[in-house]
Design a protein around this motif. Structure first.
Motif, PDB file in Angstrom:
ATOM      1  N   ILE A 184      -5.191 -25.993  15.231  1.00  0.00           N
ATOM      2  CA  ILE A 184      -4.765 -24.620  14.928  1.00  0.00           C
ATOM      3  C   ILE A 184      -5.936 -23.890  14.281  1.00  0.00           C
ATOM      4  O   ILE A 184      -6.422 -24.303  13.231  1.00  0.00           O
ATOM      5  N   THR A 185      -6.389 -22.834  14.909  1.00  0.00           N
ATOM      6  CA  THR A 185      -7.481 -22.035  14.340  1.00  0.00           C
ATOM      7  C   THR A 185      -6.878 -20.971  13.426  1.00  0.00           C
ATOM      8  O   THR A 185      -5.895 -20.317  13.778  1.00  0.00           O
ATOM      9  N   LEU A 186      -7.477 -20.845  12.235  1.00  0.00           N
ATOM     10  CA  LEU A 186      -6.975 -19.876  11.255  1.00  0.00           C
ATOM     11  C   LEU A 186      -7.977 -18.754  11.050  1.00  0.00           C
ATOM     12  O   LEU A 186      -9.179 -18.953  11.199  1.00  0.00           O
ATOM     13  N   VAL A 187      -7.462 -17.587  10.701  1.00  0.00           N
ATOM     14  CA  VAL A 187      -8.319 -16.470  10.273  1.00  0.00           C
ATOM     15  C   VAL A 187      -7.833 -16.000   8.901  1.00  0.00           C
ATOM     16  O   VAL A 187      -6.706 -16.269   8.494  1.00  0.00           O
ATOM     17  N   ARG A 188      -8.699 -15.316   8.197  1.00  0.00           N
ATOM     18  CA  ARG A 188      -8.399 -14.842   6.847  1.00  0.00           C
ATOM     19  C   ARG A 188      -7.377 -13.710   6.841  1.00  0.00           C
ATOM     20  O   ARG A 188      -7.439 -12.823   7.694  1.00  0.00           O
ATOM     21  N   ASN A 189      -6.496 -13.727   5.873  1.00  0.00           N
ATOM     22  CA  ASN A 189      -5.611 -12.592   5.645  1.00  0.00           C
ATOM     23  C   ASN A 189      -6.294 -11.609   4.698  1.00  0.00           C
ATOM     24  O   ASN A 189      -7.195 -11.996   3.949  1.00  0.00           O
ATOM     25  N   PRO A 190      -5.873 -10.349   4.702  1.00  0.00           N
ATOM     26  CA  PRO A 190      -6.426  -9.400   3.724  1.00  0.00           C
ATOM     27  C   PRO A 190      -6.049  -9.820   2.307  1.00  0.00           C
ATOM     28  O   PRO A 190      -4.976 -10.381   2.086  1.00  0.00           O
ATOM     29  N   ASP A 191      -6.938  -9.552   1.350  1.00  0.00           N
ATOM     30  CA  ASP A 191      -6.653  -9.817  -0.069  1.00  0.00           C
ATOM     31  C   ASP A 191      -6.079  -8.524  -0.663  1.00  0.00           C
ATOM     32  O   ASP A 191      -6.810  -7.589  -0.975  1.00  0.00           O
ATOM     33  N   ILE A 192      -4.762  -8.496  -0.779  1.00  0.00           N
ATOM     34  CA  ILE A 192      -4.053  -7.273  -1.175  1.00  0.00           C
ATOM     35  C   ILE A 192      -4.375  -6.900  -2.618  1.00  0.00           C
ATOM     36  O   ILE A 192      -4.647  -5.735  -2.935  1.00  0.00           O
ATOM     37  N   LEU A 193      -4.350  -7.882  -3.506  1.00  0.00           N
ATOM     38  CA  LEU A 193      -4.606  -7.612  -4.925  1.00  0.00           C
ATOM     39  C   LEU A 193      -6.011  -7.045  -5.127  1.00  0.00           C
ATOM     40  O   LEU A 193      -6.196  -6.060  -5.858  1.00  0.00           O
ATOM     41  N   ALA A 194      -7.004  -7.646  -4.468  1.00  0.00           N
ATOM     42  CA  ALA A 194      -8.380  -7.156  -4.604  1.00  0.00           C
ATOM     43  C   ALA A 194      -8.497  -5.737  -4.034  1.00  0.00           C
ATOM     44  O   ALA A 194      -9.185  -4.886  -4.604  1.00  0.00           O
ATOM     45  N   GLU A 195      -7.796  -5.486  -2.936  1.00  0.00           N
ATOM     46  CA  GLU A 195      -7.871  -4.168  -2.296  1.00  0.00           C
ATOM     47  C   GLU A 195      -7.289  -3.072  -3.188  1.00  0.00           C
ATOM     48  O   GLU A 195      -7.937  -2.048  -3.416  1.00  0.00           O
ATOM     49  N   ILE A 196      -6.082  -3.297  -3.733  1.00  0.00           N
ATOM     50  CA  ILE A 196      -5.471  -2.237  -4.552  1.00  0.00           C
ATOM     51  C   ILE A 196      -6.189  -2.095  -5.891  1.00  0.00           C
ATOM     52  O   ILE A 196      -6.193  -1.027  -6.486  1.00  0.00           O
ATOM     53  N   SER A 197      -6.811  -3.185  -6.369  1.00  0.00           N
ATOM     54  CA  SER A 197      -7.554  -3.107  -7.630  1.00  0.00           C
ATOM     55  C   SER A 197      -8.890  -2.410  -7.431  1.00  0.00           C
ATOM     56  O   SER A 197      -9.399  -1.745  -8.334  1.00  0.00           O
ATOM     57  N   GLY A 198      -9.462  -2.550  -6.230  1.00  0.00           N
ATOM     58  CA  GLY A 198     -10.781  -1.980  -5.929  1.00  0.00           C
ATOM     59  C   GLY A 198     -10.727  -0.485  -5.722  1.00  0.00           C
ATOM     60  O   GLY A 198     -11.552   0.243  -6.270  1.00  0.00           O
ATOM     61  N   ASP A 199      -9.781  -0.015  -4.900  1.00  0.00           N
ATOM     62  CA  ASP A 199      -9.676   1.445  -4.775  1.00  0.00           C
ATOM     63  C   ASP A 199      -8.353   1.910  -5.357  1.00  0.00           C
ATOM     64  O   ASP A 199      -7.348   1.994  -4.671  1.00  0.00           O
ATOM     65  N   ARG A 200      -8.413   2.205  -6.651  1.00  0.00           N
ATOM     66  CA  ARG A 200      -7.216   2.655  -7.373  1.00  0.00           C
ATOM     67  C   ARG A 200      -6.818   4.017  -6.859  1.00  0.00           C
ATOM     68  O   ARG A 200      -7.606   4.961  -6.882  1.00  0.00           O
ATOM     69  N   VAL A 201      -5.568   4.099  -6.403  1.00  0.00           N
ATOM     70  CA  VAL A 201      -5.112   5.372  -5.843  1.00  0.00           C
ATOM     71  C   VAL A 201      -4.627   6.305  -6.933  1.00  0.00           C
ATOM     72  O   VAL A 201      -4.393   7.472  -6.705  1.00  0.00           O
ATOM     73  N   ARG A 202      -4.493   5.780  -8.147  1.00  0.00           N
ATOM     74  CA  ARG A 202      -3.927   6.587  -9.219  1.00  0.00           C
ATOM     75  C   ARG A 202      -4.581   6.179 -10.535  1.00  0.00           C
ATOM     76  O   ARG A 202      -4.639   5.001 -10.849  1.00  0.00           O
ATOM     77  N   ALA A 203      -5.057   7.164 -11.291  1.00  0.00           N
ATOM     78  CA  ALA A 203      -5.710   6.881 -12.565  1.00  0.00           C
ATOM     79  C   ALA A 203      -4.695   6.267 -13.531  1.00  0.00           C
ATOM     80  O   ALA A 203      -3.544   6.692 -13.565  1.00  0.00           O
ATOM     81  N   GLY A 204      -5.119   5.260 -14.264  1.00  0.00           N
ATOM     82  CA  GLY A 204      -4.253   4.667 -15.276  1.00  0.00           C
ATOM     83  C   GLY A 204      -3.256   3.659 -14.734  1.00  0.00           C
ATOM     84  O   GLY A 204      -2.459   3.096 -15.482  1.00  0.00           O
ATOM     85  N   GLN A 205      -3.278   3.428 -13.416  1.00  0.00           N
ATOM     86  CA  GLN A 205      -2.370   2.435 -12.823  1.00  0.00           C
ATOM     87  C   GLN A 205      -2.732   1.049 -13.377  1.00  0.00           C
ATOM     88  O   GLN A 205      -3.900   0.711 -13.478  1.00  0.00           O
ATOM     89  N   LEU A 243       0.837  -1.210   0.000  1.00  0.00           N
ATOM     90  CA  LEU A 243       0.000   0.000   0.000  1.00  0.00           C
ATOM     91  C   LEU A 243       0.871   1.260   0.000  1.00  0.00           C
ATOM     92  O   LEU A 243       0.586   2.216  -0.717  1.00  0.00           O
ATOM     93  N   ALA A 244       1.948   1.251   0.787  1.00  0.00           N
ATOM     94  CA  ALA A 244       2.835   2.423   0.858  1.00  0.00           C
ATOM     95  C   ALA A 244       3.503   2.680  -0.489  1.00  0.00           C
ATOM     96  O   ALA A 244       3.549   3.812  -0.967  1.00  0.00           O
ATOM     97  N   ALA A 245       3.996   1.617  -1.129  1.00  0.00           N
ATOM     98  CA  ALA A 245       4.741   1.783  -2.384  1.00  0.00           C
ATOM     99  C   ALA A 245       3.817   2.077  -3.562  1.00  0.00           C
ATOM    100  O   ALA A 245       4.227   2.694  -4.545  1.00  0.00           O
ATOM    101  N   THR A 246       2.561   1.639  -3.458  1.00  0.00           N
ATOM    102  CA  THR A 246       1.622   1.750  -4.571  1.00  0.00           C
ATOM    103  C   THR A 246       1.087   3.168  -4.762  1.00  0.00           C
ATOM    104  O   THR A 246       0.602   3.509  -5.832  1.00  0.00           O
ATOM    105  N   ALA A 247       1.212   3.986  -3.713  1.00  0.00           N
ATOM    106  CA  ALA A 247       0.629   5.331  -3.764  1.00  0.00           C
ATOM    107  C   ALA A 247       1.068   6.110  -4.998  1.00  0.00           C
ATOM    108  O   ALA A 247       0.265   6.810  -5.610  1.00  0.00           O
ATOM    109  N   ASP A 248       2.342   5.986  -5.412  1.00  0.00           N
ATOM    110  CA  ASP A 248       2.814   6.743  -6.575  1.00  0.00           C
ATOM    111  C   ASP A 248       3.275   5.812  -7.703  1.00  0.00           C
ATOM    112  O   ASP A 248       4.098   6.192  -8.528  1.00  0.00           O
ATOM    113  N   ALA A 249       2.745   4.577  -7.735  1.00  0.00           N
ATOM    114  CA  ALA A 249       3.201   3.606  -8.736  1.00  0.00           C
ATOM    115  C   ALA A 249       2.387   3.683 -10.021  1.00  0.00           C
ATOM    116  O   ALA A 249       1.185   3.952  -9.993  1.00  0.00           O
TER     117      ALA A 249
END
Ligand code: CTP
Ligand code: CA
Length: 225
Positions: free
Chosen positions: A125-146, A86-92
């Motif tokens: 061992i009980t498991l919980v879901r991790n965040p889906d990074i690809l879906a998150e950055i694709s869903g709210d594009r921080v930069r047009a044309g990325q 998320l940090a690196a994607t802001a200006d990618a």
């Protein structure tokens, strides 16, 4: 398409590549992990740098040397990978998610080493879901044309599964590998196909990871215009 001379067609661009595989700790000495070596992501980082891009490589547990001229950020878990992406994607201009991200992590982390007890069966061992990074950055594009690229390994109906995943994630390109018993090492068959959100299908013949990386950057460069 063979590239005789590397053209600096990614000059002035910032690209982010994730590589390797996340490790999800259970206790100070144990983790849930996967077999990703990181080689495909590193090949993507090297080839993008050779084509003139400024490259941020977010490496999850890869036992590989830092590629020359690339900014490397080392992470361990999926949650750490998400923060770094998320940090690196802001200006990618482009993001390629080649890392194998654990879908789940242990619900609890034991600060002391988990001990076996002679008289008792092990605790589940009980498991919980991790965040889906690809879906998150694709869903709210921080930069047009990325341009956002995912990777997927599929069995059975590979193309249909790939199409469904591309749509679900909302990325622009999905590199789909067929895995399974029929695919042997050294096969001459096409080893991957890149599916585009625009309906395109680009097969990539079996070959070195650099060749696959070059094709991915060709497709990204076309979409960056
Ligand atoms: N990915 C991600 N975050 C996750 C899981 C996956 O960003 N928590 C990314 C991977 O880096 C890859 C793409 O999503 O680029 C596809 O990963 P894959 O494991 O095939 O997708 P899943 O949605 O987890 O589907 P599956 O149930 O088949 O594992
Ligand atoms: Ca997964």
């Amino acid at each position: 398409l063979a590239r005789g001379v590397t053209e600096p067609d990614l000059e002035g661009r910032h690209v982010v590549v994730s590589a390797g595989g996340t490790r999800e700790p259970l206790d100070p000495v144990r983790f849930l992990g996967n077999r990703s070596s990181g080689k495909q992501g590193y090949a993507l980082a090297r080839t993008a740098a050779a084509r003139g891009a400024r490259v941020t490589l977010i490496a999850a547990n890869a036992a590989l040397p830092d590629p020359a001229g690339v900014d490397v950020v080392r992470v361990g878990t999926a949650v750490e990978l998400r923060e770094a992406v998320l940090a690196a994607t802001a200006d990618a201009d482009a993001v390629v998610m080649a890392a194998a991200v654990a879908d789940f992590r242990p619900a609890a982390y034991a600060t002391g080493k988990i001990k076996k007890k002679d008289d008792r069966e092990p605790e589940p061992i009980t498991l919980v879901r991790n965040p889906d990074i690809l879906a998150e950055i694709s869903g709210d594009r921080v930069r047009a044309g990325q341009v956002i690229v995912g990777f997927a390994a599929e069995t059975d109906d590979v193309l249909a599964n790939g199409r469904a995943k591309l749509k679900r994630k909302g990325c622009d390109l999905l590199v789909v590998n067929e895995v399974g018993e029929r695919k042997t090492f050294g096969s001459e068959e096409n080893e991957a196909v890149v599916l585009g959100a625009d309906g395109s299908e680009t097969p990539i013949a079996h070959g070195p990871k650099e060749a696959l990386a070059e094709t991915v950057w060709d497709l990204v460069a076309e979409r960056l215009g």
